[in-house]
Design a protein around this motif. Structure first.
Motif, mmCIF file in Angstrom:
data_model
loop_
_atom_site.group_PDB
_atom_site.id
_atom_site.type_symbol
_atom_site.label_atom_id
_atom_site.label_comp_id
_atom_site.label_asym_id
_atom_site.label_seq_id
_atom_site.Cartn_x
_atom_site.Cartn_y
_atom_site.Cartn_z
ATOM 1 N N PRO A 144 0.814 -1.225 0.000
ATOM 2 C CA PRO A 144 0.000 0.000 0.000
ATOM 3 C C PRO A 144 0.840 1.264 0.000
ATOM 4 O O PRO A 144 1.835 1.381 0.703
ATOM 5 N N ILE A 145 0.425 2.219 -0.828
ATOM 6 C CA ILE A 145 1.014 3.555 -0.814
ATOM 7 C C ILE A 145 -0.141 4.538 -0.611
ATOM 8 O O ILE A 145 -1.209 4.373 -1.196
ATOM 9 N N HIS A 146 0.055 5.517 0.256
ATOM 10 C CA HIS A 146 -1.051 6.366 0.699
ATOM 11 C C HIS A 146 -0.797 7.839 0.398
ATOM 12 O O HIS A 146 0.349 8.300 0.383
ATOM 13 N N VAL A 147 -1.898 8.544 0.190
ATOM 14 C CA VAL A 147 -1.899 10.008 0.277
ATOM 15 C C VAL A 147 -2.756 10.347 1.489
ATOM 16 O O VAL A 147 -3.955 10.033 1.529
ATOM 17 N N MET A 148 -2.131 10.925 2.493
ATOM 18 C CA MET A 148 -2.854 11.294 3.722
ATOM 19 C C MET A 148 -3.197 12.780 3.658
ATOM 20 O O MET A 148 -2.324 13.623 3.394
ATOM 21 N N ILE A 149 -4.463 13.085 3.905
ATOM 22 C CA ILE A 149 -4.948 14.469 3.881
ATOM 23 C C ILE A 149 -5.415 14.836 5.278
ATOM 24 O O ILE A 149 -6.346 14.222 5.814
ATOM 25 N N LEU A 150 -4.750 15.805 5.872
ATOM 26 C CA LEU A 150 -5.145 16.308 7.186
ATOM 27 C C LEU A 150 -5.918 17.605 6.993
ATOM 28 O O LEU A 150 -5.451 18.532 6.317
ATOM 29 N N LEU A 151 -7.105 17.680 7.594
ATOM 30 C CA LEU A 151 -7.949 18.865 7.434
ATOM 31 C C LEU A 151 -7.377 20.034 8.227
ATOM 32 O O LEU A 151 -6.703 19.828 9.258
ATOM 33 N N PRO A 152 -7.642 21.274 7.774
ATOM 34 C CA PRO A 152 -7.128 22.446 8.496
ATOM 35 C C PRO A 152 -7.667 22.496 9.926
ATOM 36 O O PRO A 152 -8.770 22.027 10.217
ATOM 37 N N ASP A 153 -6.868 23.103 10.805
ATOM 38 C CA ASP A 153 -7.276 23.236 12.208
ATOM 39 C C ASP A 153 -8.023 24.538 12.479
ATOM 40 O O ASP A 153 -8.365 24.835 13.633
ATOM 41 N N ASP A 154 -8.281 25.344 11.455
ATOM 42 C CA ASP A 154 -8.955 26.635 11.648
ATOM 43 C C ASP A 154 -10.346 26.424 12.242
ATOM 44 O O ASP A 154 -11.079 25.502 11.848
ATOM 45 N N LYS A 155 -10.706 27.305 13.181
ATOM 46 C CA LYS A 155 -12.020 27.213 13.832
ATOM 47 C C LYS A 155 -12.755 28.546 13.679
ATOM 48 O O LYS A 155 -12.147 29.616 13.538
ATOM 49 N N ASP A 156 -14.086 28.455 13.728
ATOM 50 C CA ASP A 156 -14.885 29.676 13.639
ATOM 51 C C ASP A 156 -15.048 30.287 15.022
ATOM 52 O O ASP A 156 -14.441 29.829 16.001
ATOM 53 N N ALA A 157 -15.894 31.308 15.121
ATOM 54 C CA ALA A 157 -16.071 32.033 16.391
ATOM 55 C C ALA A 157 -16.606 31.137 17.491
ATOM 56 O O ALA A 157 -16.308 31.326 18.674
ATOM 57 N N SER A 158 -17.395 30.133 17.125
ATOM 58 C CA SER A 158 -17.968 29.237 18.137
ATOM 59 C C SER A 158 -17.006 28.123 18.562
ATOM 60 O O SER A 158 -17.308 27.335 19.454
#
Length: 783
Positions: free
Chosen positions: A472-486
């Motif tokens: 197996p060879i992978h592409v790992m995608i980590l989502l941004p850590d940005d958060k909204d006002a809440s």
């Protein structure tokens, strides 16, 4: 001509350690008791030894790439821990085989240690108007042949199945099993994998279908079994071969046992210390035993032959052992120190596995010297009997040793009388083989680390041929850590931007890199799109009803990371690296279009492709640097320019000759090659040091002056020649048995060791005496 009595010899940086044998001889019975006690404690340490079967430990480095690989292992536990069952047969889509296949997958799903299972039986037809997607293979197969053929055709053309779980010719199918790591830790991988194999074979019995298991857990189990077997079987065979050959030449049981007991106890003590310190046996740590055998047996043989000469001269056993320690022990200590320098670069390597091996090898070198330096004189003082038939001339041996003595006298004498010719030939040989060595390219394949007589590689080869491979060879995608006002994340798994990022990465693997068996969240979205249900809500609903083990293959538990996975054949790292670089380059626009998303190419093939060449090159340059440090150290330690200069050609020739063989055979420079060459250099420098030590001793006894070096060389050849040849024969037998191993890397180690041993023998018998004679002809020693 007067010959001075032996007196204790020393050299710079020895710290008095060469006198350990003399201390043991003061109370040999007490020394023997201490040896027994330490051996008993070592046996307890050996019982604690465990095997490290990790496939990734070799590439464990403090780099971002390896930390990304560790992140995958943490977030997607099954990504690198699948058991792959390869089923092959003439017609897998027949009624009989499909029935057996369905029942077997059910049994496998319920087997101990299984977390989940995916196969062609998991495939579903397109959802109907109610959203229900019926299985392509129902519980009750169509009764008529036409219905069965139609079902089989839908199975072969299904996007989830074709090229992923079923080959185009319908003769090979793949079952992917996710293991429950907690269950494996509790019950052991051997029991779990053996249970899966038996279940699969029983399920397909009588159908003509052949079953093979592969995947990382199966490879790890086979590595562990091979390492344990090699440690017991081949080490035992090696010692037996050494024992037989030594007895043939010595014709005395006591001397034979003493010669083998030194390195034998050294191995026991070393393994005991490694077990007590919780070092784990692996492909590299297993080489510790041959390393000790090479160094320990060489030193032991020189000591025993020195004792034998004293006994044959009518000296009592304690005096003979004392003279042997005085004459030989300094060289033994110097060989240990130089072996330590040769191995030092390994202990500083970037790879955690090689670094661990280097530390273990340094311990082994030190313990080996201590064991041989104490055990051989102690046992000689206790067990060797006084010789009843004393030789008129103790230097004139009979039997096998006498034959070796006469042959080596003639060979070395010829080289010493024609120094310019043989030194020139030596220089030419070193230059030519050195050029070949410099052409070596780093090579690494996972298959070289796994037993090739077992089922894992055979199964992988089938997948490489008929599907897209097992690695197996992978592409790992980590989502941004940005958060909204809440405080909620701005980007979620089912945002259009996230889904578009996954889709683009999926396309890169499948279309730009040309890889097959690509899996991701986009696979589900495409399948739904074919039925006209591609809206985000439908995708989200289907993810919620999929089995947990299947979802965790491409979505992390917190839904902040996703995986796009493809499989590729087991190729050399040099062939994989361009593919990895192509994927990484193709992902650059994706990163630019989706800032904040961390997108990385990883997986064991990617890590191996990126790091193997760097690590092998690093080790190679480290060894070359150590070699020249050793030449300088030898000259300083023995206060002799002659020693530093004369040791260069005979030490380099075995290394370069071994490399030239690798170059000629197209093997390239592998991790096993580096270890073998390091051990080879240890042996080459070992014999060289013993020769130079004896030559200096004979020069001291004869005094200086023009032409006296010929007599000193003659005496040196007379004493050292038989030991060098006998050591080479015994070690060739002892290390040669590793060519029977199931591990390709260990077989390569045995082959290269044998080549280097005989190249080293040529260097010691021809190049070294010629070099010394030429040097002394130009620069005589002052009286």
């Amino acid at each position: 001509m007067n010959v001075s009595e032996p007196k204790p010899r020393t050299f710079r940086f020895s710290f008095g350690l060469e006198k350990l044998g003399l201390i043991a001889l003061r109370a040999p019975l007490l020394s023997a008791l201490l040896i027994v006690v330490l051996s008993g404690l070592a046996a307890l340490g050996v019982s604690r030894l465990k095997v490290d079967d990790s496939l990734s430990e070799l590439f464990r480095t403090d780099t971002p790439e390896f930390h990304q690989y560790e992140t995958i292992d943490r977030l997607f536990p099954s990504s690198e821990y699948d058991v792959l069952i390869v089923a092959s047969g003439p017609d897998l889509l027949s009624r009989e085989v499909l029935t057996a296949f369905r029942e077997t997958t059910i049994d496998l799903q319920l087997a101990d240690g299984v977390n989940g299972l995916v196969s062609m039986m998991s495939a579903r037809d397109k959802p109907d108007e109610t959203g229900y997607a019926p299985p392509i293979v129902p519980d009750d197969l169509p009764e008529d042949d036409a219905g069965l053929s139609a079902m089989a055709e839908r199975l072969k053309t299904n996007d989830i199945v074709k090229g992923k779980f079923l080959s185009d010719d319908g003769k090979l199918a793949l079952i992917v099993i996710s293991l429950d790591r907690a269950a494996v830790a509790r019950d052991g991988s051997k029991a779990v994998i053996e249970g899966l194999r038996k279940t699969a074979e029983d399920g397909f019995a009588g159908t003509g279908v052949t079953i093979k298991l592969t995947g990382a857990p199966v490879m790890q189990l086979e590595i562990r079994n091979a390492v344990e077997q090699d440690r017991l079987v081949y080490n035992g065979l090696g010692f037996l071969a050494g024992l037989v050959v030594a007895f043939i030449f010595f014709k005395r049981l006591s001397l034979t046992i003493i010669a083998v007991a030194g390195p034998g106890i050294a191995i026991l003590w070393t393994l005991g210390v490694l077990g007590a310190l919780d070092f784990r046996l692996n492909l590299f740590i297993n080489v510790i035993t041959p390393l000790i055998l090479v160094q320990g047996f060489s030193d032991s043989m020189h000591l025993v032959l020195a004792v034998r000469r004293g006994i044959m001269a009518g000296v009592d056993r304690v005096a003979a052992a004392r003279a042997a320690v005085i004459d030989v022990a300094p060289a033994c200590l110097l060989t240990a120190m130089n072996a330590g320098i040769a191995i030092l670069s390994l202990s500083l390597a970037e790879s955690a596995l090689i670094r661990t091996f280097g530390v273990a090898a340094l311990l082994a070198v030190g313990i080996s010297y201590l064991a041989v330096a104490v055990v051989v004189p102690t046992l000689a003082a206790i067990f060797v009997k006084r010789e009843t038939h004393v030789l008129a001339d103790p230097d004139e041996e009979s039997g096998g040793v006498g034959l070796l003595q006469r042959v080596t006298d003639r060979v070395m004498g010829t080289a010493a009388r024609n120094p310019a010719l043989f030194t020139t030939l030596g220089v030419v040989a070193v230059v030519l083989t050195g050029i070949a060595y410099a052409q070596l390219e780093p090579k690494y394949r996972l298959a070289d680390q796994v037993p090739d007589q077992e089922q894992a590689l055979a199964g992988s080869a089938q997948l490489d041929q008929k599907l897209t491979g097992a690695n197996p060879i992978h592409v790992m995608i980590l989502l941004p850590d940005d958060k909204d006002a809440s405080g909620a994340p701005k980007n979620t798994l089912f945002d259009e931007e996230t889904l578009d990022t996954i889709r683009t990465a999926h396309d890169v693997l499948e279309k730009r890199a040309g890889l097959g068996n690509v899996w991701s969240l986009d696979s589900l979205r495409r399948w739904l799109a074919e039925a006209g249900e591609d809206n985000v809500e439908t995708v989200q609903r289907y993810v919620s009803i999929l089995p947990e083990h299947l979802v965790r293959r491409f979505i992390s538990g917190d839904e902040r990371a996703v995986l796009v996975t493809a499989r590729m054949p087991d190729l050399d790292a040099s062939e994989i690296l361009p593919v990895v670089e192509q994927i990484d380059a193709a992902l650059a626009p994706v990163r630019a279009a989706h800032p904040g998303y961390e997108i990385n190419v990883t997986g064991l093939p990617a890590i191996a492709a990126r790091n193997s060449a760097t690590l092998i090159t690093e080790l190679n340059w480290g060894l070359v640097g150590d070699i020249f440090v050793i030449f300088i150290f030898l000259g300083l330690a023995l206060r002799s320019v002659l020693v530093g200069v004369a040791s260069i050609l005979p030490s380099l020739f075995p290394i370069f000759a071994t490399g030239a063989l690798l170059w000629a055979s197209g093997e390239g420079l592998q991790f096993a090659s580096i270890i073998a060459i390091t051990v080879a250099f240890s042996l080459a420098i070992d014999s060289t040091i013993h020769f130079l030590n004896r030559f200096r001793l004979e020069e001291d006894r004869l005094g200086g002056g023009s032409g006296m070096h010929f007599e000193a060389l003659r005496r040196t050849a007379h004493h050292i020649g038989p030991a060098v040849v006998l050591t080479t024969i015994v070690l060739a037998m002892g290390l040669g048995v590793t060519v029977l191993s199931d591990l390709p890397s260990l077989r390569l180690f045995g082959q290269l060791s044998a080549v280097c041993l005989f190249a080293s023998l040529i260097a010691q018998l021809v190049i070294l005496p010629a070099t010394i004679s030429l040097y002394r002809g130009w620069i005589p020693r002052n009286p």
